[in-house]
Design a protein around this motif. Structure first.
Motif, short mmCIF file in Angstrom:
data_model
loop_
_atom_site.label_atom_id
_atom_site.label_comp_id
_atom_site.label_asym_id
_atom_site.label_seq_id
_atom_site.Cartn_x
_atom_site.Cartn_y
_atom_site.Cartn_z
N ARG A 1 -5.33 -0.92 -3.21
CA ARG A 1 -6.26 -1.59 -2.30
C ARG A 1 -6.11 -3.09 -2.41
NH1 ARG A 1 -11.75 1.17 -1.32
NH2 ARG A 1 -11.69 -0.70 -0.09
N HIS A 2 -6.22 -3.75 -1.33
CA HIS A 2 -6.40 -5.18 -1.17
C HIS A 2 -5.54 -6.08 -2.06
CE1 HIS A 2 -9.40 -3.85 1.54
NE2 HIS A 2 -10.23 -3.45 0.60
N SER A 3 -5.96 -6.35 -3.27
CA SER A 3 -5.25 -7.31 -4.12
C SER A 3 -3.96 -6.73 -4.68
CB SER A 3 -6.13 -7.75 -5.28
OG SER A 3 -5.40 -8.55 -6.18
N ASP B 1 0.86 -1.19 0.00
CA ASP B 1 0.00 0.00 0.00
C ASP B 1 0.89 1.23 0.00
OD1 ASP B 1 -2.48 -1.29 0.09
OD2 ASP B 1 -2.46 -1.42 2.26
N GLN C 1 -7.54 -10.52 4.41
CA GLN C 1 -7.85 -9.43 3.48
C GLN C 1 -6.93 -9.50 2.28
OE1 GLN C 1 -7.82 -5.74 5.75
NE2 GLN C 1 -9.20 -6.58 7.27
N CYS C 2 -5.85 -8.75 2.29
CA CYS C 2 -4.99 -8.61 1.11
C CYS C 2 -4.40 -9.93 0.63
CB CYS C 2 -3.89 -7.60 1.39
SG CYS C 2 -4.55 -5.96 1.76
N TYR D 1 -7.37 -11.98 -1.01
CA TYR D 1 -7.79 -11.42 -2.30
C TYR D 1 -6.70 -11.58 -3.36
CZ TYR D 1 -11.10 -9.20 0.90
OH TYR D 1 -12.02 -8.96 1.88
N SER D 2 -5.45 -11.47 -2.94
CA SER D 2 -4.34 -11.64 -3.87
C SER D 2 -4.23 -13.08 -4.34
CB SER D 2 -3.03 -11.20 -3.20
OG SER D 2 -3.10 -9.82 -2.87
#
Length: 178
Positions: free
Chosen positions: A94-96, A53, A124-125, A128-129
């Motif tokens: 964001r996230h991914s 981020d 979360q990240c 999603y990744s």
């Protein structure tokens, strides 16, 4: 074996956000596993990609983000994981790690077909990744002792989802080979 890359997610961090106090104990535990992975990847000359981020500072570059994190209250979590001169760096919004980033292009240029994911936040990240890597037909390894969580129950569920629904290989750092 597939050509691998180690991807370190969001570990260049100031821990100056609402969930930081819940995240910090798990992040402290994950640092050792991530350090093990960094050592293994660098020894094997595997690409190490930090995807991070940007702290909302769109004019920032990776050196500035690192300096900001190292000047923060939790530099002890950043220092052992600092990028070396061969590390690659991708900023995300964001996230991914893939969302609105050049990562897919970079991995294609490097010929990478397997991602070894570590970092934060598991539910979360990282989750999603892993999903975004899976839908791009990349093999995914998630290193359970090298990911940090805010909510332990959600992290356990996320690891199970990655393994069951996405075919991710979930293992400990000492069992990862590059």
């Amino acid at each position: 074996m597939s050509k691998s890359a180690l991807v370190v997610v969001d570990m260049i961090n100031t821990y100056d956000h609402p969930d930081a106090e819940r995240l910090l104990p798990s992040a402290r535990r994950a640092v050792a596993g991530i350090g093990t992975l960094l050592g293994q990847a660098r020894k094997a000359e595997v690409p190490v990609v930090y995807v991070n981020d940007n702290f909302g500072l769109w004019r920032s570059h990776h050196g500035e983000l690192l300096d900001t994190a190292l000047a923060g209250r939790h530099a002890d979590l950043v220092e052992p994981l600092r990028p070396d001169e061969n590390s690659l760096f991708v900023l995300k919004a964001r996230h991914s790690i893939f969302y609105e980033t050049p990562l897919a292009y970079l991995l294609g240029q490097l010929g990478v077909s397997r991602l070894v994911l570590c970092g934060q936040v598991t539910e979360q990240c990282v989750l999603y990744s892993a999903l975004d890597a899976h839908i791009r037909h990349l093999d995914v390894t998630v290193v359970r002792d090298a990911v940090a969580h805010i909510h332990e129950d959600l992290a356990v569920a996320a690891l199970r989802m990655m393994e069951t629904n996405m075919g991710a290989d979930v293992r400990d750092a000492e069992d990862v080979s590059f």
